[in-house]
Design an enzyme around this catalytic site. Sequence first.
Site, PDB file in Angstrom:
ATOM      1  N   LEU A   1      12.578  -8.552   6.431  1.00 53.71           N
ATOM      2  CA  LEU A   1      12.541  -7.884   7.741  1.00 53.71           C
ATOM      3  C   LEU A   1      13.206  -6.522   7.673  1.00 53.71           C
ATOM      4  O   LEU A   1      13.428  -5.866   8.676  1.00 53.71           O
ATOM      5  CB  LEU A   1      13.210  -8.770   8.801  1.00 53.71           C
TER       6      LEU A   1
ATOM      7  N   SER B   1      16.321  -5.366   6.493  1.00 54.79           N
ATOM      8  CA  SER B   1      17.705  -5.108   6.914  1.00 54.79           C
ATOM      9  C   SER B   1      18.295  -3.951   6.116  1.00 54.79           C
ATOM     10  O   SER B   1      19.168  -3.240   6.611  1.00 54.79           O
ATOM     11  CB  SER B   1      18.565  -6.363   6.749  1.00 54.79           C
TER      12      SER B   1
ATOM     13  N   TYR C   1       8.337  -6.986  -7.978  1.00 53.07           N
ATOM     14  CA  TYR C   1       7.944  -5.797  -7.216  1.00 53.07           C
ATOM     15  C   TYR C   1       7.669  -4.645  -8.178  1.00 53.07           C
ATOM     16  O   TYR C   1       6.634  -3.961  -8.083  1.00 53.07           O
ATOM     17  CB  TYR C   1       9.063  -5.438  -6.232  1.00 53.07           C
TER      18      TYR C   1
ATOM     19  N   THR D   1       0.833  -1.211   0.000  1.00 55.39           N
ATOM     20  CA  THR D   1       0.000   0.000   0.000  1.00 55.39           C
ATOM     21  C   THR D   1       0.867   1.261   0.000  1.00 55.39           C
ATOM     22  O   THR D   1       0.392   2.331  -0.343  1.00 55.39           O
ATOM     23  CB  THR D   1      -0.892   0.049   1.256  1.00 55.39           C
ATOM     24  N   ASP D   2       2.138   1.122   0.381  1.00 50.92           N
ATOM     25  CA  ASP D   2       2.938   2.346   0.642  1.00 50.92           C
ATOM     26  C   ASP D   2       3.306   3.077  -0.644  1.00 50.92           C
ATOM     27  O   ASP D   2       3.559   4.271  -0.605  1.00 50.92           O
ATOM     28  CB  ASP D   2       4.148   2.081   1.538  1.00 50.92           C
TER      29      ASP D   2
ATOM     30  N   ASP E   1       9.569   1.158   5.163  1.00 48.10           N
ATOM     31  CA  ASP E   1      10.664   0.512   5.892  1.00 48.10           C
ATOM     32  C   ASP E   1      11.519   1.539   6.625  1.00 48.10           C
ATOM     33  O   ASP E   1      11.881   1.359   7.793  1.00 48.10           O
ATOM     34  CB  ASP E   1      11.552  -0.294   4.934  1.00 48.10           C
TER      35      ASP E   1
HETATM   36  P1  ADP Z   1      15.672  -6.927   3.398  1.00 50.52           P
HETATM   37  O1  ADP Z   1      15.663  -5.437   3.484  1.00 50.52           O
HETATM   38  O2  ADP Z   1      14.306  -7.508   3.389  1.00 50.52           O
HETATM   39  O3  ADP Z   1      16.534  -7.585   4.406  1.00 50.52           O
HETATM   40  P2  ADP Z   1      16.923  -6.310   0.897  1.00 50.52           P
HETATM   41  O4  ADP Z   1      17.216  -7.129  -0.308  1.00 50.52           O
HETATM   42  O5  ADP Z   1      16.119  -5.080   0.728  1.00 50.52           O
HETATM   43  O6  ADP Z   1      16.295  -7.293   1.977  1.00 50.52           O
HETATM   44  O7  ADP Z   1      18.294  -5.854   1.560  1.00 50.52           O
HETATM   45  C1  ADP Z   1      19.303  -6.793   1.844  1.00 50.52           C
HETATM   46  C2  ADP Z   1      20.654  -6.193   1.496  1.00 50.52           C
HETATM   47  O8  ADP Z   1      21.009  -5.190   2.470  1.00 50.52           O
HETATM   48  C3  ADP Z   1      21.793  -7.200   1.563  1.00 50.52           C
HETATM   49  O9  ADP Z   1      21.918  -7.914   0.347  1.00 50.52           O
HETATM   50  C4  ADP Z   1      23.002  -6.305   1.823  1.00 50.52           C
HETATM   51  O10 ADP Z   1      23.448  -5.717   0.611  1.00 50.52           O
HETATM   52  C5  ADP Z   1      22.396  -5.214   2.687  1.00 50.52           C
HETATM   53  N1  ADP Z   1      22.635  -5.504   4.117  1.00 50.52           N
HETATM   54  C6  ADP Z   1      21.714  -5.735   5.070  1.00 50.52           C
HETATM   55  N2  ADP Z   1      22.287  -5.946   6.279  1.00 50.52           N
HETATM   56  C7  ADP Z   1      23.617  -5.834   6.076  1.00 50.52           C
HETATM   57  C8  ADP Z   1      24.771  -5.943   6.926  1.00 50.52           C
HETATM   58  N3  ADP Z   1      24.675  -6.224   8.236  1.00 50.52           N
HETATM   59  N4  ADP Z   1      25.991  -5.757   6.361  1.00 50.52           N
HETATM   60  C9  ADP Z   1      26.110  -5.470   5.046  1.00 50.52           C
HETATM   61  N5  ADP Z   1      25.072  -5.366   4.204  1.00 50.52           N
HETATM   62  C10 ADP Z   1      23.846  -5.544   4.696  1.00 50.52           C
HETATM   63 MG    MG Z   2      14.907  -4.053   2.084  1.00 46.84          MG
END
Ligand code: ADP
Ligand code: MG
Length: 371
Positions: free
Chosen positions: A118, A120, A217, A29-30, A165
């Site tokens: 999640l 990251s 996406y 939705t965002d 996010d």
């Molecule tokens: P999500 O956000 O759902 O975890 P994404 O594909 O959007 O998945 O983002 C993941 C990417 O973010 C990884 O492939 C990496 O490039 C980067 N990333 C996330 N956490 C770390 C970390 N602790 N160290 C280095 N890169 C990271």
């Molecule tokens: Mg992401």
Amino acid sequence: MTPGTASGAVPDAGVWAAPGRVNLIGEHTDYNDGFCLPFALPLQVTVAARRSAPGRWVARSSWASPAVEFTADGLAPGSVTGWGAYVAGVVWSMLDSGLDVPGAELEITSDLPSGSGLSSSAALECAVQRALLDLGGLSVPGREQALLAQRAENAYVGMPCGVMDQSAAVLCEDGHALFLDTRSGAVSQVPFDIASRGLAVLVVDTRSPHRLVDGEYAERRSSCEDAARQLGVAALRDATLPDLGVLPGLLRRRARHVVTENQRVLDTVALLSAGDVEAIGPLLTASHASLRDDFEVTVPRLDLAADTAVAAGAFGARMTGGGFGGCVIALVRSSRAGEVAAAVAKAFDAAGFGAPETFLAVPSPGARRLS
Ligand code: ADP
Ligand code: MG
């Protein structure tokens, strides 16, 4: 104090963190000017940072090699690739908005699974950004921080994500979910202190095999834009269910997900505000069905996890994140969380799927300085 400059002592070094998130409800939705309701996880990306020579940045991650080094000269989308693009993107976005970003050395660690939906990537961006803001003595409102980090991911990394996010990573508060109106940018904290009510959110990381998620996406996003154009509205936020009849079948289903999901977010916020937490269960389950049937972003592991959790006694369950893998959340009575997790693990085993990871999500605070 000049605008954009914080008062008080500016640290030379410190440790900052930003959390991952699950979205309780309001998926896809965002980017339709709609509503969502994420809450932050206790799992986070942590950045130990130190101010160094101006115009130069070095970042190391315990998860990824090699170390990344770049300077302000020639910093532009594409100049740093791989994981370092998230860091360089933040610096680029901040510089581009006129902020005097201090040079820094950044040591990154994380206990947040990456690529599991999640968030990251936003946790990494927002932890780095918060460190650089504080090291530079720069004061930027939370909403602007989220937009700056989103711009890093959109324009530098090249992922056309919405603002949910980064908003969650910056703005979430302990014991609350964050109601976000992505059109106006308005946010409000919705009470979600589930532990005190004997409830828990079980997260099932389905560990689905990697898929070409970015293309899917982008396709969903352009379908929504196409539907809005055909309906003559600025965004699907402005459409109602009766409007959708004029759309061709596939676009109608895509749009129906967005329209019904926005309403489910509003209904969830109303129930939580009234203290009726268990009652949101059927809304979670309806959200999953809509994402499966109308938006078509689930995969068999997500469907099995959600269905099994509900059959094992969860109040409701749904996929969370962009889909095509990633995680399912289930609202459960705390005393039954183990039972529900075991039922999902058993179902995965019987289906020949690899074992899922499960953990409990406690609504946690957003980006902050730890020391
Ligand atoms: P999500 O956000 O759902 O975890 P994404 O594909 O959007 O998945 O983002 C993941 C990417 O973010 C990884 O492939 C990496 O490039 C980067 N990333 C996330 N956490 C770390 C970390 N602790 N160290 C280095 N890169 C990271
Ligand atoms: Mg992401």
